[in-house]
Write an enzyme that holds these catalytic residues in place. Sequence first.
Site, mmCIF file in Angstrom:
data_model
loop_
_atom_site.group_PDB
_atom_site.id
_atom_site.type_symbol
_atom_site.label_atom_id
_atom_site.label_comp_id
_atom_site.label_asym_id
_atom_site.label_seq_id
_atom_site.Cartn_x
_atom_site.Cartn_y
_atom_site.Cartn_z
ATOM 1 N N ASP A 172 0.826 -1.207 0.000
ATOM 2 C CA ASP A 172 0.000 0.000 0.000
ATOM 3 C C ASP A 172 0.860 1.257 0.000
ATOM 4 O OD1 ASP A 172 -2.752 -0.200 -0.104
ATOM 5 O OD2 ASP A 172 -2.988 -0.544 2.050
ATOM 6 N N LYS A 231 -0.463 -0.605 -4.261
ATOM 7 C CA LYS A 231 -1.905 -0.295 -4.263
ATOM 8 C C LYS A 231 -2.064 1.157 -3.823
ATOM 9 C CE LYS A 231 -4.966 -1.977 -1.002
ATOM 10 N NZ LYS A 231 -5.426 -0.730 -0.341
ATOM 11 N N GLU A 270 -5.248 4.323 -3.119
ATOM 12 C CA GLU A 270 -6.673 4.612 -2.953
ATOM 13 C C GLU A 270 -7.094 5.739 -3.880
ATOM 14 O OE1 GLU A 270 -7.752 5.236 1.155
ATOM 15 O OE2 GLU A 270 -6.794 3.369 1.791
ATOM 16 N N GLU A 286 -14.104 -1.768 -1.574
ATOM 17 C CA GLU A 286 -14.336 -1.928 -0.125
ATOM 18 C C GLU A 286 -15.696 -1.358 0.287
ATOM 19 O OE1 GLU A 286 -11.114 -0.811 2.467
ATOM 20 O OE2 GLU A 286 -12.365 -1.014 4.264
HETATM 21 O O1 KIV Z 1 -4.882 -1.623 4.285
HETATM 22 C C1 KIV Z 1 -5.546 -2.653 4.058
HETATM 23 O O2 KIV Z 1 -5.448 -3.663 4.768
HETATM 24 C C2 KIV Z 1 -6.430 -2.650 2.913
HETATM 25 C C3 KIV Z 1 -7.382 -3.787 2.762
HETATM 26 C C4 KIV Z 1 -8.430 -3.690 3.789
HETATM 27 C C5 KIV Z 1 -7.955 -3.876 1.405
HETATM 28 O O3 KIV Z 1 -6.401 -1.745 2.132
#
Ligand code: KIV
Length: 279
Positions: free
Chosen positions: A97, A127, A129, A196
């Site tokens: 992330d 990833k 957002e 989500e």
């Molecule tokens: O940070 C995380 O764990 C997430 C998941 C909930 C998809 O983004």
Amino acid sequence: MSTTSSLSVAARAAIPRRLTAPAIRDRKRGEPIVMLTAYTARMAELLDRHCDVLLVGDSLAQVIYGLPTTIPVTLDMMIAHGAAVVRGSQRALVVVDMPFGSYEESPEQAFRSAARVMQETGAGAIKLEGGETMASTIAYLTKRGIPVMAHIGLTPQAVNVLGGYAARGKGNAEYSGIMDDAIAVEAAGAFSVVIEAVVEPLADSITEAIGCPTIGIGASARCDGQVLVVDDMLGMFERNAKFVKRFDNLADRIDTAAEAYAASVRGRQFPEAQHLYKA
Ligand code: KIV
């Protein structure tokens, strides 16, 4: 020191090849994609043979660091945990992330941050957002060699704008806005999209409409894959979101084990002979 290159051909063949972002993209309407979060090397090692994707989520804020939201997470934190998860796994695609503040300013800022993640962790993708607003950044990163998993619907880094963690897509405007987000991130080159906490019909319509896999969390069983926070799934927390299913109750089992340990120490029953070194 033993290295991979010193392994015999047979031993090397026994090491499974890691899944790639394109391989995950090809799973659209195929076998469902299994994804869990992981933050440590040992957990990654345990989950690797069961999961297609290990997500080093910025949820480590709450899960590991006891922070109230994901907002304070830094790039250095994500890199340290990302590298640990890569070290602990062999087969799963590791996705890291991008934390709040490390990518939203411009595609160039996002590239600098994401390049650090890829270089310093060995992860196979990042990833981020955001939907339509992030589409130009997703295109910029993808064209420069960084596979992007998008994350739409409830985006926890926007908690201060959204005002909480309620499910999304209930009104007509929000419903079509999230649908537009999905179409925009796919067109920009995202290899998959986390959806989500959205109403189920919206998750189903997105899964039908777009050509890359959807990975649901509080979305629909008909998404192309599912993800949960591993500690939620293991029953480590007393309170969970509606969409969490506990597959174990580890918190209770840890409590029982710690109670037994404390009683053994206080009763001088531990350590026993087999735990001691002879002179
Ligand atoms: O940070 C995380 O764990 C997430 C998941 C909930 C998809 O983004």
